[in-house]
Design a protein around this motif. Structure first.
Motif, mmCIF file in Angstrom:
data_model
loop_
_atom_site.group_PDB
_atom_site.id
_atom_site.type_symbol
_atom_site.label_atom_id
_atom_site.label_comp_id
_atom_site.label_asym_id
_atom_site.label_seq_id
_atom_site.Cartn_x
_atom_site.Cartn_y
_atom_site.Cartn_z
ATOM 1 N N VAL A 89 0.829 -1.209 0.000
ATOM 2 C CA VAL A 89 0.000 0.000 0.000
ATOM 3 C C VAL A 89 0.863 1.258 0.000
ATOM 4 C CG1 VAL A 89 -1.734 1.313 1.283
ATOM 5 C CG2 VAL A 89 -1.918 -1.182 1.125
ATOM 6 N N CYS A 118 -8.755 10.697 0.543
ATOM 7 C CA CYS A 118 -9.158 9.291 0.646
ATOM 8 C C CYS A 118 -10.587 9.111 0.143
ATOM 9 C CB CYS A 118 -9.081 8.824 2.097
ATOM 10 S SG CYS A 118 -7.447 8.869 2.830
ATOM 11 N N HIS A 121 -12.898 1.380 0.815
ATOM 12 C CA HIS A 121 -11.577 1.798 1.299
ATOM 13 C C HIS A 121 -11.413 3.309 1.370
ATOM 14 C CE1 HIS A 121 -10.529 2.258 -3.011
ATOM 15 N NE2 HIS A 121 -9.546 3.026 -2.597
ATOM 16 N N CYS A 168 1.117 4.261 -2.805
ATOM 17 C CA CYS A 168 0.873 5.668 -2.487
ATOM 18 C C CYS A 168 2.050 6.549 -2.914
ATOM 19 C CB CYS A 168 0.601 5.829 -0.992
ATOM 20 S SG CYS A 168 -1.026 5.220 -0.466
ATOM 21 N N ASP A 227 -4.775 6.118 -0.252
ATOM 22 C CA ASP A 227 -5.213 4.718 -0.177
ATOM 23 C C ASP A 227 -4.983 4.090 1.189
ATOM 24 O OD1 ASP A 227 -6.619 3.764 -2.315
ATOM 25 O OD2 ASP A 227 -4.958 2.732 -3.277
ATOM 26 N N THR A 253 -7.137 1.202 2.477
ATOM 27 C CA THR A 253 -7.113 -0.161 1.932
ATOM 28 C C THR A 253 -6.575 -1.178 2.937
ATOM 29 O OG1 THR A 253 -4.957 0.235 0.883
ATOM 30 C CG2 THR A 253 -6.916 0.582 -0.471
ATOM 31 N N THR A 297 -12.000 7.444 -5.648
ATOM 32 C CA THR A 297 -12.345 6.144 -6.225
ATOM 33 C C THR A 297 -12.824 6.277 -7.667
ATOM 34 O OG1 THR A 297 -12.941 5.302 -4.040
ATOM 35 C CG2 THR A 297 -13.781 4.094 -5.950
ATOM 36 N N ASP A 317 -3.901 8.069 -9.649
ATOM 37 C CA ASP A 317 -4.146 6.750 -9.060
ATOM 38 C C ASP A 317 -4.493 5.698 -10.104
ATOM 39 O OD1 ASP A 317 -4.706 4.896 -6.869
ATOM 40 O OD2 ASP A 317 -6.823 5.228 -7.300
#
Length: 234
Positions: free
Chosen positions: A28, A139, A118, A32, A91, A94, A143, A178
């Motif tokens: 993760v 965050c 997430h 990032c 992220d 997650t 998405t 992302d």
């Protein structure tokens, strides 16, 4: 401002505090770092276009900036440090949607059913840790290519009905950056065409949102990044 803006050291501490295993942290956190890197490259490109808007003919091509080609002139200068912080934290939620989190040595695997949560999980975690809302939103709002309330309802997603879309250009840059890297095991980079195919699975409107972002922010040098990190690319 009701919370704090974390330093780079504090960002790493936030990751390590929530990571269930070393393997999860490495997957993760590395993702990032890559997204933050791409995001900062895009910001440099945008700011180069902005600062040269008055000195170049309207149809002049600006040479690549930080490996990024194309893109439109933004309405203002973008905050690169904000994108760096947002990218490094986007992220962090997650860690809470693993099906197998590596804590007992098993291979990492995300829960397909819970993965959509997430962004919200990361948002709530950062707020609980006292991080400012403006940072926690990275965050919540990254998405896909932006989840609207209508998307949530139509797709019957397990999220409270609301808009989960970028609130400013910096959040939008992180959301866009992302899409060029996946935390699949093993992780991989995606070129524009690869994510276009993914976006199309959710309908023509979703695909067009993605293509609009590509036109707006330009295209990073994904082959160079894949080589730098020693990862595959599709």
């Amino acid at each position: 401002m009701t919370g704090y803006i974390p330093t780079l050291e504090q960002i790493d501490e936030l990751h390590r505090k929530i990571a269930p295993s070393k393997a999860a942290y490495e997957l993760v956190h590395t993702h990032c770092v890559i997204v933050a890197t791409i995001g900062c490259q895009i910001v440099r490109r945008q700011n180069a276009l902005f600062t040269r808007r008055c000195t170049l003919p309207k149809d002049a091509e600006v040479p690549p900036t930080a490996g990024v080609t194309g893109g439109h002139v933004p309405p203002r200068l973008l905050d690169e440090h904000l994108v760096l912080i947002g990218g490094l934290l986007h992220d962090i939620g997650t860690y809470r949607v693993f099906k197998h989190d590596g804590s007992d040595g098993e291979p990492l695997k995300f829960s397909k059913k819970r993965y959509i949560l997430h962004g919200l999980k990361g948002y709530e975690y950062l707020l609980d840790e006292g991080v400012d809302e403006s940072i926690a939103q990275f965050c919540r709002n990254h998405t896909g290519v932006g989840l609207t309330r209508e998307d949530v309802v139509r797709q019957e997603l397990p999220l409270p009905p609301a808009d989960y879309v970028p609130m400013n250009l910096e959040q939008e840059v992180v959301m866009y950056a992302d899409k060029f890297h996946s935390k699949s095991v093993p992780p991989k980079f995606l070129q524009v065409e690869a994510y276009t195919a993914r976006a199309e699975r959710f309908g023509g409107e979703n695909k067009q949102r993605w293509l609009d972002l590509v036109a707006k922010y330009g295209v990073p040098d994904i082959p160079a990044l894949a080589e730098k990190y020693g990862m595959r690319m599709i």
